[in-house]
Scaffold this motif. Structure first.
Motif, PDB file in Angstrom:
ATOM      1  N   GLY B  82       0.851  -1.196   0.000  1.00 52.27           N
ATOM      2  CA  GLY B  82       0.000   0.000   0.000  1.00 52.27           C
ATOM      3  C   GLY B  82       0.872   1.226   0.000  1.00 52.27           C
ATOM      4  N   ALA B 122      -2.337  -1.228  -3.321  1.00 51.69           N
ATOM      5  CA  ALA B 122      -3.370  -0.285  -2.879  1.00 51.69           C
ATOM      6  C   ALA B 122      -2.757   1.102  -2.942  1.00 51.69           C
ATOM      7  N   ASP B 124      -3.611   5.427  -2.488  1.00 57.48           N
ATOM      8  CA  ASP B 124      -4.588   6.393  -1.968  1.00 57.48           C
ATOM      9  C   ASP B 124      -3.906   7.726  -1.702  1.00 57.48           C
ATOM     10  N   SER B 129      -6.044   8.465   3.491  1.00 55.38           N
ATOM     11  CA  SER B 129      -5.548   7.237   4.120  1.00 55.38           C
ATOM     12  C   SER B 129      -5.483   7.410   5.635  1.00 55.38           C
ATOM     13  N   TRP B 132      -8.871   7.245   7.019  1.00 55.43           N
ATOM     14  CA  TRP B 132      -9.356   5.865   7.051  1.00 55.43           C
ATOM     15  C   TRP B 132      -8.797   5.131   8.269  1.00 55.43           C
ATOM     16  N   GLU B 164     -17.554   5.816   4.505  1.00 49.76           N
ATOM     17  CA  GLU B 164     -16.739   5.628   3.306  1.00 49.76           C
ATOM     18  C   GLU B 164     -16.136   6.970   2.892  1.00 49.76           C
ATOM     19  N   GLY B 305      -2.991   3.674   7.425  1.00 49.31           N
ATOM     20  CA  GLY B 305      -4.037   3.621   6.399  1.00 49.31           C
ATOM     21  C   GLY B 305      -3.547   2.877   5.156  1.00 49.31           C
ATOM     22  N   ARG B 309      -5.288  -0.441   3.702  1.00 56.99           N
ATOM     23  CA  ARG B 309      -5.751  -0.511   2.312  1.00 56.99           C
ATOM     24  C   ARG B 309      -5.067  -1.664   1.581  1.00 56.99           C
ATOM     25  N   GLU B 312      -6.809  -4.777   2.487  1.00 55.15           N
ATOM     26  CA  GLU B 312      -8.111  -4.870   1.819  1.00 55.15           C
ATOM     27  C   GLU B 312      -7.959  -5.316   0.368  1.00 55.15           C
ATOM     28  N   SER B 313      -6.782  -5.081  -0.218  1.00 53.00           N
ATOM     29  CA  SER B 313      -6.572  -5.420  -1.636  1.00 53.00           C
ATOM     30  C   SER B 313      -6.186  -6.885  -1.821  1.00 53.00           C
TER      31      SER B 313
END
Lengths: 314, 314
Positions: B82, B122, B124, B129, B132, B164, B305, B309, B312-313
């Motif tokens: 990320g 990921a 961002d 980030s 998040w 979100e 963050g 992320r 999450e990927s």
């Protein structure tokens, strides 16, 4: 999707027949929309004095208007009723949280209407309803991240995120009561609200206070400014500066694709839109400038939104 | 959900091992997070000169750091990487749109990283980030409609709607570049940006310019104000007024449940938070006041963050 802009009376397309009411502090606009989406019996009636139990009194008035519309159009059998009100509205909960000129606090308006009128009820905030109508049928239909501003007696706004209303429990969109600088005290009690400087009402009121001459509304002040009246020019310039400030804040923070402006002041056309575009571009730098677009449904947007919401509830 | 506030080095809980990079204009923070979520090899290295092809040069530097971290921690096999960058970032498209101090324009950073590093990537914006991370593990975890403000050298913000990120193609959250009044010209080219008056950097810079004395950062200016230095008091008062103005605008329009404030200035504690609460309440009327909360992850929020992320990927 069709545009309702040029259609009179307003049409919302084919679907279930519905009753719709747009409740304001001075009057209630009502109509019955038939299966073709044509507004029948469209009328504006004075909001009655609502007394000690304003929520119950309002629902009685809606029942009376509903009976009247149904009696006049017996061929239309409404499947639902939509009504929208000003103030702080928690539409998800069906609650009118607060409305300074109608008097309720935390009134369960949707439940009261459902019990009295025995129809599925859609309930929303008037300007969010108008923004929904502009998004479905009017000036905001090309955009999903969009702000709708209604500049009239006051200034109200509504935010759509991803094509859905962003409500924050009813507290979002109070652009008229965002502070722009050390302006005059507003009717809401705060100091320097945008609405106290830049609403059509404020523009006319300030001109009357400074000159002793009552103008024929804000557009008359704008016309006087264009004709060389220096007081009118300063008041209009102040209003444009204040609007630019709030639009710049909105652009920096929220970066909407478009800001759709309706209400009486939007009828000033280029005098408003061209000036705001120019000043907003001058005020910002790397930001993504929103399109500034005129609302298309104008005074009927709230009513049309109520009818659309009523159909969605069936 | 656990709080990472008191944990050093930062932990993000159990999950896939990942590499994470928080790229800034002066340095890059990097770490490898193991299956327990512990940041290993956490380091801050100077951002190298990126030359004529800044996107490619950055990706080479990330590859170098990645090799270094993996060589030092051969027991950890990262499943994804990320990375987060400043500026205007279109995270959905994987594009660094613009970053004034890094030099790229419309750079396909995610695709370049995926090709060079052969891992799921990921990508961002740094402050989104961080917001998040604060939402998942820090000061913003109790709220879904929330704004995170980082007040340091500059001022950056990020908006969460319904839990979100709200991005507007990367243009949302530029609270530092929202105009507060007729303030000084900002580095971005606009006039009166919040950041030019109220960032920690601006507070220290203004004090040095007026007195010829270089303070030890903004908190030193605040301490001097409390000790009776009238210049420091005026500069701090200006900063608080400007912050109050932007927070009031944000409250009126967006009505977040909470505003989480991090960055160097947030370490001023009550001198910042108590004053902002008092001034914000005085400036508004019927509005729903947001909770003003300190960020909890502070300087590590962007990196955390990026790691979240990356997980999450996978």
């Amino acid at each position: 999707m069709m545009s309702a802009a040029a259609i009179d009376p307003p049409s919302i397309g084919e679907g279930a027949p519905v009753l719709a009411f747009d409740v304001g502090g001075t009057d209630i606009k009502s109509a019955i929309f038939d299966a073709n989406g044509i507004a029948l019996g469209l009328r504006r009636t004075p909001t009655p004095a609502l007394g000690d139990d304003p929520a119950a009194a309002l629902i009685e008035e809606l029942a009376r208007l509903s009976d009247e519309l149904r009696a006049q159009h017996p061929e239309v059998a409404p499947a639902a009723l939509g009504f929208v009100v000003p103030g702080i509205v928690d539409a998800d909960a069906g609650i009118g949280v607060f409305a300074s000129n109608l008097g309720w606090r935390d009134a369960p308006l949707r439940a009261l209407a459902a019990e009295r009128l025995q129809l599925p009820i859609a309930f929303d905030h008037d300007v969010r309803s108008a923004s929904w109508a502009e998004h479905q049928l009017g000036g905001a239909r090309a955009h999903d991240d969009v702000v709708v501003l209604i500049i009239g007696t006051g200034i109200a706004g509504a935010i759509l995120v991803g094509g859905e209303p962003y409500t924050a429990g009813g507290y979002a969109g109070e652009i008229g009561h965002s502070p722009i600088a050390d302006g005059p005290v507003c009717a809401c009690g705060a100091r320097g609200c945008l609405e106290a400087v830049a609403s059509a009402g404020a523009i006319a009121r300030r001109y009357a206070a400074e000159t002793g001459t009552t103008p024929d509304g804000a557009r008359d002040v704008i016309a006087r400014a264009a004709a060389g009246d220096t007081v009118a020019a300063r008041i209009w310039d102040d209003a444009l500066d204040a609007l630019t400030m709030s639009l710049a804040q909105l652009t920096a923070m929220f970066a909407p694709e478009a800001i759709v402006i309706g209400g009486g002041l939007s009828r000033a056309g280029g005098a408003l839109f061209d000036e705001l575009r120019r000043r907003l571009a001058a005020r910002l730098s790397f930001h993504r400038l929103p399109e500034l677009l005129p609302a298309e449904l104008q005074g009927d947007a709230g009513l049309i939104g109520a009818a659309l919401r009523a159909r969605e509830s069936t």
